[in-house]
Structure formats: C-alpha cells, structure tokens
Design a protein around this motif. Structure first.
Motif, PDB file in Angstrom:
ATOM      1  N   ASP A 159       6.934   6.056   5.585  1.00 24.78           N
ATOM      2  CA  ASP A 159       5.921   6.335   4.556  1.00 24.78           C
ATOM      3  C   ASP A 159       6.158   5.546   3.272  1.00 24.78           C
ATOM      4  N   ARG A 160       6.990   4.516   3.329  1.00 23.28           N
ATOM      5  CA  ARG A 160       7.230   3.670   2.159  1.00 23.28           C
ATOM      6  C   ARG A 160       5.927   2.985   1.741  1.00 23.28           C
ATOM      7  N   ILE A 161       5.664   3.024   0.461  1.00 25.68           N
ATOM      8  CA  ILE A 161       4.454   2.391  -0.087  1.00 25.68           C
ATOM      9  C   ILE A 161       4.804   0.962  -0.488  1.00 25.68           C
ATOM     10  N   GLU A 162       4.118   0.001   0.091  1.00 24.07           N
ATOM     11  CA  GLU A 162       4.442  -1.398  -0.160  1.00 24.07           C
ATOM     12  C   GLU A 162       3.365  -2.136  -0.952  1.00 24.07           C
ATOM     13  N   ILE A 217      -2.420   8.304 -12.222  1.00 24.88           N
ATOM     14  CA  ILE A 217      -1.806   7.035 -11.819  1.00 24.88           C
ATOM     15  C   ILE A 217      -0.386   7.359 -11.386  1.00 24.88           C
ATOM     16  N   SER A 218      -0.079   7.061 -10.140  1.00 25.23           N
ATOM     17  CA  SER A 218       1.227   7.398  -9.585  1.00 25.23           C
ATOM     18  C   SER A 218       2.062   6.141  -9.372  1.00 25.23           C
ATOM     19  N   PHE A 219       3.224   6.085 -10.011  1.00 25.16           N
ATOM     20  CA  PHE A 219       4.218   5.042  -9.755  1.00 25.16           C
ATOM     21  C   PHE A 219       5.193   5.636  -8.737  1.00 25.16           C
ATOM     22  N   GLU A 220       5.152   5.175  -7.507  1.00 23.07           N
ATOM     23  CA  GLU A 220       5.872   5.895  -6.467  1.00 23.07           C
ATOM     24  C   GLU A 220       6.458   4.958  -5.422  1.00 23.07           C
ATOM     25  N   VAL A 269      -4.905   6.131  -8.484  1.00 24.95           N
ATOM     26  CA  VAL A 269      -4.311   4.803  -8.348  1.00 24.95           C
ATOM     27  C   VAL A 269      -2.833   4.978  -8.017  1.00 24.95           C
ATOM     28  N   VAL A 270      -2.368   4.265  -7.009  1.00 21.85           N
ATOM     29  CA  VAL A 270      -0.962   4.319  -6.618  1.00 21.85           C
ATOM     30  C   VAL A 270      -0.364   2.933  -6.773  1.00 21.85           C
ATOM     31  N   LEU A 271       0.676   2.829  -7.595  1.00 21.04           N
ATOM     32  CA  LEU A 271       1.354   1.560  -7.823  1.00 21.04           C
ATOM     33  C   LEU A 271       2.761   1.650  -7.231  1.00 21.04           C
ATOM     34  N   PRO A 272       3.078   0.834  -6.217  1.00 19.24           N
ATOM     35  CA  PRO A 272       4.392   0.908  -5.576  1.00 19.24           C
ATOM     36  C   PRO A 272       5.479   0.340  -6.476  1.00 19.24           C
ATOM     37  N   VAL A 273       6.642   0.960  -6.430  1.00 22.01           N
ATOM     38  CA  VAL A 273       7.769   0.504  -7.241  1.00 22.01           C
ATOM     39  C   VAL A 273       8.991   0.303  -6.354  1.00 22.01           C
ATOM     40  N   ALA A 274       9.987  -0.364  -6.909  1.00 22.06           N
ATOM     41  CA  ALA A 274      11.174  -0.747  -6.145  1.00 22.06           C
ATOM     42  C   ALA A 274      12.155   0.405  -6.038  1.00 22.06           C
ATOM     43  N   ALA A 275      12.871   0.434  -4.917  1.00 19.15           N
ATOM     44  CA  ALA A 275      14.007   1.335  -4.767  1.00 19.15           C
ATOM     45  C   ALA A 275      15.181   0.786  -5.564  1.00 19.15           C
ATOM     46  N   GLN A 276      16.203   1.595  -5.767  1.00 22.48           N
ATOM     47  CA  GLN A 276      17.316   1.152  -6.597  1.00 22.48           C
ATOM     48  C   GLN A 276      17.958  -0.125  -6.068  1.00 22.48           C
ATOM     49  N   ALA A 308       8.901  -5.836  -4.248  1.00 27.12           N
ATOM     50  CA  ALA A 308       8.716  -4.632  -5.061  1.00 27.12           C
ATOM     51  C   ALA A 308       9.153  -4.894  -6.497  1.00 27.12           C
ATOM     52  N   VAL A 309       8.511  -4.220  -7.434  1.00 27.64           N
ATOM     53  CA  VAL A 309       8.832  -4.391  -8.850  1.00 27.64           C
ATOM     54  C   VAL A 309       9.349  -3.074  -9.415  1.00 27.64           C
ATOM     55  N   SER A 310      10.162  -3.165 -10.440  1.00 23.76           N
ATOM     56  CA  SER A 310      10.665  -1.981 -11.122  1.00 23.76           C
ATOM     57  C   SER A 310       9.527  -1.249 -11.829  1.00 23.76           C
ATOM     58  N   ASP A 311       9.754   0.033 -12.107  1.00 26.90           N
ATOM     59  CA  ASP A 311       8.764   0.798 -12.859  1.00 26.90           C
ATOM     60  C   ASP A 311       8.426   0.103 -14.171  1.00 26.90           C
TER      61      ASP A 311
END
Length: 846
Positions: free
Chosen positions: A310-313, A631-634, A646-653, A678-681
């Motif tokens: 379910d990772r958002i890319e 707006i979800s940064f997830e 709106v869903v904006l994908p962000v990077a894992a650590q 992926a980009v940071s928040d």
C-alpha cells in the motif's frame, strides 16, 4: 594515561606525539605491555590496557559492556609481576587478559613479543575449531566473522583434527525472530551474559558440562525479550541469526549507511545495510553517550513498513466521482493550492514521526502561507496543561553544544537537560506516567545499568508493578490512573513515598512520560516537586519526532527555539529570519481544538502529515477529516488518505536526509541510504508553498539548517498564552463500584504492538507480548476469575474479551489493557483511555 614509546614494541604502540606526556592520575597503575610503559586507572583489565596503546589481543568472550568471564581463553598472554622483594617473576602459565586486572610493575607480553602466548593462542584456536563446522560459504557471519579473522591471524595453518565433528539438529527457534545453530557455538557466553546482565531476561543459559555444553532454552520460559537482537549482533560466530535476514545476503555485498532509529525518542545510533535498493538489515551503532552498543528489537527489525503493497508512490487527487486518481506533481500541487486558497481557515496536524526538518517546514508553512498558529504535532491524547509544561520546562534545553551536527544546526542547544549519563549517576530516579521498557527502551537499559552498578533507587508512581520495573530494582508508589497529581502533591504520605522524596532531595531525577498529559494537574505537580526538592526534570515522549517538532515550532503556541507566539519580540525575531512583515499572534488551537473547529466548520481545510486518527483519542477525528478539504502528506494508504482530497507521497526515513532530537534534546542525524524519486515532507511543503506564491525556503536541508542556526534557543521568558482558563481544573473524584463491574482503566502502548510501522515483519510480530487484562488478586477474586480466564472490558464505543493476568501488587479496582494490540484497540475500539471508567465482566460476552 602515560605512554612511553619503545623500540621493542614491535610497531604496535600508538604514536602519542613524540615525548608528550599525559599526566598520571593519583590512582593510576603503571605497567609494561610489549615493552611499552603505560599508566591506566586501577582496576583496568589487561586487555583494555593493551588497547590504549594500540595492541590488539584476540578475544571472543570479552565485551567492554559485559562482566568478564574468561570463557573462550583466546586472549592468553604471558604475565610477570614483582614479588615482595621486587623481583619480576613470570606466572607459570599464560593468563586470560580479559579477567586479570593490572597491577603496579606488571610486565605483559602478548602474542607479538611472546612465543609462549602465541603458542597458547594457536592451541586454543585449534580447540575452538575442532567441532566448528566448515560452512563459512553459507554462514550469515561469513565476511564479518571474528572467528574467521582470528583463525587466519592467530590460528594454525593446518588442522590436525581428522575425526567426525559433533553435530546438533538445527536451527533451534529460540524465538520466532532468533535462531540458534548449536554446531557453530563456541560457548563464549556473550548471549547469556547480555540477556542476564543487560536486558535482565535470563531465558537462555549454558547447560551441561564438558563436550556436551551448549546453549539451552527453558521451554516453560520462552525467550521473550525486547532486546534479543543484540545477542545476534554480539555473537562472534554464526551461532545466533535473525530469521528475517538469514541467508538473504553476504555481508560484503551490503552497503552500510549511518542512521538513527525512527521508532522512539531514545535516539539510538543505527547502521542501515542495504543492497540493490532494498534495506536488508539494521544494526545497533556505537554511541557511548546514547545507546552504547545496544538497541531494541523494534528498532533493529521494524523497517519493512516502507515496502508494503500500500505504499503511495505517486500524487493523487480526488475526482468528481469521489475516487482518488493518480496525477502528476504539477496537477496535484495545483489542486492542493486551489483548495487552500478557497478555504476560510486552515489547520495543520503533524504526526510525531516526522523529522525535525519536516516539522520546521510544517510550522513555517502554517504561519507564513496559511497565516495561522493552528498547528500541533501531538497526534495523541494531550492537554493544554501539557503546552504550558513543555514551554516552561522542556523547550530550549539540551545536553549542550552538539559539535559536528549537520549544517551546524542546533535547535534548543541551551545546556541544562537531563542526559543518559545523568541517569546512570543519579541516586534516585522517579518515573511518573512512564514505562521505560515499553516507551523508551534505552532509558530502561540505562536505568537497569544504574541499578546494577551504582545502586540507583528507581521509583514509579502508578497502579501496575511491571516486569520492567522489577528488572530496574524499582519500587511502585501506588496511584490510581488519572490521579497521579494527588500522590505527587503528598508524596510523603506513605513510607515508600518518603524514601523517594528523600532521594530526590539528594540530586534525584524526575522522568515524566507523555501519558501524564491527560492526568489533570500531574505535570504541574511533577514540576513543583522537582523544584521543591532541587531535583532535575525531564520529559520523555514516545515518538521519535516529538522533541524536534517542539523545538522547531510545530506547536501552535511556540515558534522555533521555544519563542512564545504571544511575545512581540519573539515574533519579530522569527519574522526577521523568515523575511516576512508579520506573523499571526492569535491564540493557537491544539489538536483537539483543531478537530473540533473542523467539525463545526470554523476550519474548512486541513494539512495532515503522517497522522493516524485512531491514535488521537478523539471520537470526532474522522468526522473532521470528512468535513474539511484535506491535503495528506503520507507514506502509505491510511484512514486519512481514504478521505483526503489531495494525497502527496513522501519519502521514508531510509530515502532522505534528516535529524531528530531525542528526549535529551540531543541532535540525532541520519543519512540517506536509498536513492528514490520520493521527496521529504519539507520538500513537498516547499513545492506547495511555491505553487501558492510563497518562497518558503525549505527546499533543502541546508536551507532549513541555516534558518535553525539563526533561530537558536530563545533566551527570554517561555510563558505562553492559552485560550482557556481551566488549565489547573481539579480532577473530579471518580467513584467506581466493583459490584457493578466498574473499574478504572490503566493503559499504555507496549513496544511491540499493532502499530503500522511494524507491518511486514511477521518474525518480530511473533515476539510481541500477548494482550491480557491485568487485575489485582482481589479484583480477580471479586470477578471469580483466575489466570487465563476470559473477561470482557466494555467502554463507550465497544468491548473486548481478553485473558486475565492476575498481577500481584497491582491496585484493586483497576484493569490494565494494552493501548494498541492486535486484539485490543483501547481508543478506537473502546473509546476509552487511562483514568476512564470501564466495565469488566467475567467471560466473553456475545
């Protein structure tokens, strides 16, 4: 230490700068090792003294953080000591350097200068290899194995053993996560000593004698420990392996990246090992100031959450048909900007897992772009009293200047906070609303070490005596859930309380957990107690990003560096750095206030970053999300993305640079391990701000650190102005009736639970503690239940049936449940929390 270089040192002495001498301390002992004169503190082991001059003695059982045992005998050296007449005489046999303390005038010859020591080490290596299998090509330790390395450097070139090697069935499941290959074990006892001495979980031991000796497990006591992975890491051979990594890669195929654990506020140094764009394992890093060489199993193995299906890319926007559809970044940013522009008021909800840089970007976005102070990082039960406590006693304190921090950034670097070293040195530590083993495992290890080595007295105010408290040698000071303030105010009313009170007056430490926020008056009472007794005070949140978010300004009442929003000068400083005309000065809503305002329509847009509504403890959280433009940064699909516009994908650590502040306020930097799109928040927030016509300057970590450097800790008053006058409202007396099955609920999250950041790790999940309902013997008798019997606990929203665990020393009239186990979701399932009244009945109700 004094070192004298000698031509007879065989090139092993470390050059200390010519004739420069380090002054000798009064209690130093001077000896000679391989011709090098060295002075070390009294009690130093010979093997440690050799290390100070760069001489390495081979060893397997020795570990600097474990008690010496002399099990492997690989560190044999030739030793001579002066007799009563001053004549230096050699001991008749080589000695184990890992168990012998230095003495004045001692002369030590290692394998570098002594044929006797060299022969002894060769012989011992031969013994160790007699039954050791020659399976290096398939062994997980191959390529980083001390046995391999020392067999080459300190062993014989040819084996004289031609008999049949001893074999055992393998592997043996010590737990679902740790596997044992007995064939490879060299009986160094590192694992058993770690379990007994460090973790306090002695569920593995050496059994039998002689040739039959082996690692044994107790069938009636399975190896249930939060720290079992450390036994795998310190095993000098491939006897202990982790099920998740076993046979997946060779060590020399891995790329290693320094990192920090993202799971709690301990701030453990880590090493991330990856191959072909995939993280395969994580190891504890060496950091003597923080986690030494240890970490918990959650930090070691819970990293697969970022690779779930379910990772958002890609960005998504909800269409007119109500369905999310994948779009490009420009379209998603335009939709988000348009929605925020149309809104009359917006709020920002930030999860406690974000990095300090991400939290800073959210805070700046709220003030500069949205023009609001309605931002809160506390996606959990909280209170306005907590805001006041954090402002006065936590923000802008730290261990001191963090040299070498990335970009020179030191948020809140004013000295004065409690450190791990302080915990070890304290005579008394009082825990309030805080269970270290579950909520900050390295704090637990340090307190256990303090108890074992320094006789530190640990006290805990609570209703349940835990296994972790027992391992710290701790004593429970009884307090009903939600009524901790009553005990803190009148600590001397009981004998055990008087002992704690006296200890706090002798340089003690008070540690409060985030759970205390919902106990009315407790945080204030803890601060007053510490001030009265001259004790030091520290706050230990559960999530890794909360302390950094506090310092970076992701709390509505505080700007970066702990500057109060209500202070005109403080706002002016921040506005100057941000190059804006003014900042909003309106009172800030907390998370609960933002949710309530979204439900009523006062706020019609929400920016949400990594928040699980079930964690908040509000029955209106989902309703608020459904009513507002979201707006979800997830990272992954969630309850928020299910209703987001709106869903904006962000990077894992592992895919970004960043840092946390641990509970001490110490900067904990992590590097990017994996390359991805992926980009940071903070980068995504910067792009959104740019789409709305604002130059936010949070595009890179360097930009953020430059601003944080300019906004160092606020030196003025930390008073905050809140939008309520009920901060210190008295806790209403709670009346329960056992005859009607009414009990007070006590709860906290166990380290291993149903959290989404543990997804994808079935082996780790197999070691999670079983969900139970804890009751005192008297309460169990009233309900006519015993260990293992089912009881049903009912709350406003639902009920759950769990087996009983009768717990001695627990307060009557209290039931304990895990907050977020797979079998029991207290907030989302019951609609309750600590201090609430629930109903307990025998059996499983239909």
């Amino acid at each position: 230490m004094t070192v004298t270089n000698s031509p007879t040192s065989g090139g092993n002495a470390v050059d200390k700068g010519g004739d420069a001498q380090i002054p000798v301390r009064p209690d130093d002992v001077t000896l000679t090792i391989d011709g090098v004169e060295v002075s070390v503190p009294k009690g130093t082991l010979v093997i440690r003294a050799a290390e100070t001059v760069g001489i390495e003695i081979p060893r397997f059982c020795d570990h600097p953080l474990l008690d010496p045992v002399g099990a492997c005998r690989q560190c044999l050296v030739e030793v001579a000591t002066p007799d009563r007449d001053g004549n230096v005489r050699s001991m008749p046999k080589p000695q184990a350097s890992c168990t012998m303390a230095v003495s004045s005038g001692m002369v030590v010859k290692t394998q570098n200068t002594s044929a006797v020591a060299d022969k002894a080490q060769h012989g011992q290596m031969e013994f160790l290899l007699i039954n050791h299998p020659l399976d290096c090509p398939v062994c997980d330790k191959g390529g980083e194995c001390p046995l391999q390395n020392q067999a080459m450097s300190n062993g014989r070139a040819v084996s004289r053993f031609d008999d049949v090697k001893r074999t055992y069935p393998k592997p043996i499941n010590i737990s679902s996560q740790v596997l044992l290959d007995r064939d490879r074990c060299i009986l160094c006892a590192r694992c058993t000593r770690f379990s007994d001495q460090i973790a306090g979980d002695p569920f593995i031991a050496l059994v039998e004698r002689g040739a039959l000796q082996q690692i044994g497990i107790y069938e009636e006591k399975p190896f249930e420990s939060y720290f079992s992975g450390n036994t795998v890491q310190i095993c000098p051979v491939g006897a202990l392996t982790g099920a998740a990594y076993r046979f997946r890669s060779r060590p020399f195929d891995l790329v290693s990246t320094p990192s920090v654990c993202e799971h709690c506020a301990s701030g453990c140094s880590m090493r991330t090992d990856h191959r072909r764009g995939l993280v395969l394992r994580r190891m504890a890093g060496l950091d003597n100031d923080v986690n030494e060489e240890w970490n918990c199993d959650k930090g070691r193995w819970a990293f697969t959450y970022a690779t779930q299906p379910d990772r958002i890319e890609l960005p998504m926007v909800r269409g007119t048909d109500g369905q999310l559809k994948v779009v490009g970044w420009p379209e998603a940013l335009a939709a988000a900007a348009a929605g925020l522009s149309r809104s009359s008021a917006a709020g920002v909800l930030v999860g406690g897992r974000v990095s300090t840089e991400d939290a800073y970007a959210y805070g700046k976005f709220a003030r500069v772009v949205l023009g609001t102070n309605d931002i809160d990082f506390r996606a959990r039960p909280h209170s306005l009293e907590e805001v006041e406590f954090l402002a006065k006693h936590v923000v802008a304190t730290a261990p001191g200047v963090q040299s070498g921090s990335a970009g020179g950034s030191e948020v809140g670097a004013a000295p004065g906070s409690v450190t791990y070293a302080d915990l070890e040195a304290a005579k008394t530590v009082l825990l309030v609303g805080f269970e270290p083993e579950d909520e900050s495992p390295i704090v637990f290890l340090r307190l256990r070490k303090a108890f074992r080595q320094n006789k530190t007295a640990v006290f805990a105010i609570g209703s349940v005596p835990t296994w972790g408290l027992k391992k710290m040698g701790g004593t429970l000071i009884p307090a009903l859930p939600g009524h901790e303030a009553d005990v803190l105010v009148d600590l001397t009313s009981t004998e055990v309380g008087r002992a704690a009170d006296a200890g706090l007056g002798e340089g003690g430490i008070v540690l409060v957990g985030e759970r205390l926020a919902t106990s009315a008056g407790a945080l204030s009472a803890a601060a007053d107690l510490a001030a009265t007794k001259g004790a030091r005070l520290a706050w230990v949140p559960r999530r890794a990003g909360e302390r950094g978010a506090l310092e970076a300004g992701a709390l509505g009442s505080l700007l970066p560096g702990g500057r109060p929003v209500s202070d005109r000068v403080a706002r002016g400083e921040v506005a100057g750095v941000w190059e804006v005309a003014r900042l909003p000065d309106t009172p800030a809503r907390d998370t609960a206030g933002i949710i309530e305002a979204a439900v009523t329509g006062e706020i019609d847009a929400l920016v949400v970053g990594g928040v699980d509504p079930a964690d908040i403890g509000s029955a209106h959280a989902l309703d608020a999300l459904e009513r507002a433009f979201v707006i979800s940064f997830e990272l992954r699909e969630s309850a928020v993305t299910a209703v987001a516009d709106v869903v904006l994908p962000v990077a894992a650590q592992a895919e970004k640079l960043g840092s946390y502040l641990n509970w001490e306020g110490r900067v904990r930097n992590f590097e990017q391990a994996l390359t991805s799109n992926a980009v940071s928040d903070y980068r995504a927030i910067d792009m959104l701000a740019n789409e709305m016509g604002f130059f936010l300057e949070t595009r890179t970590q360097r930009e953020i650190h430059a601003q944080l450097e300019a906004l160092r800790a606020w030196e003025g008053r930390h008073d905050v102005v809140l939008d309520t006058a009920t901060l210190r409202a008295a806790k209403a007396a709670v009346v329960t009736d056992a005859s009607r099955g009414e009990y007070l609920l006590e709860t906290w999250s166990t380290l291993l639970d149903a959290g989404r950041m543990q997804d994808g790790e079935p082996f780790l999940a197999g070691t999670a503690p079983r969900a139970v309902a804890r009751l005192s013997p008297a309460s169990a008798a009233v309900l006519q239940v015993a260990d293992g019997d089912l009881v049903t606990v009912s709350g406003p929203l639902g009920r759950v049936a769990l087996p009983v665990a009768v717990t001695k020393g627990m307060l009557d009239g209290v039931v304990w449940l895990p907050t977020n186990a797979k079998e029991c979701a207290v907030r989302a399932g019951l609609g309750s929390d600590a201090g609430h009244v629930v109903t307990v009945s025998k059996g499983a109700l239909v």
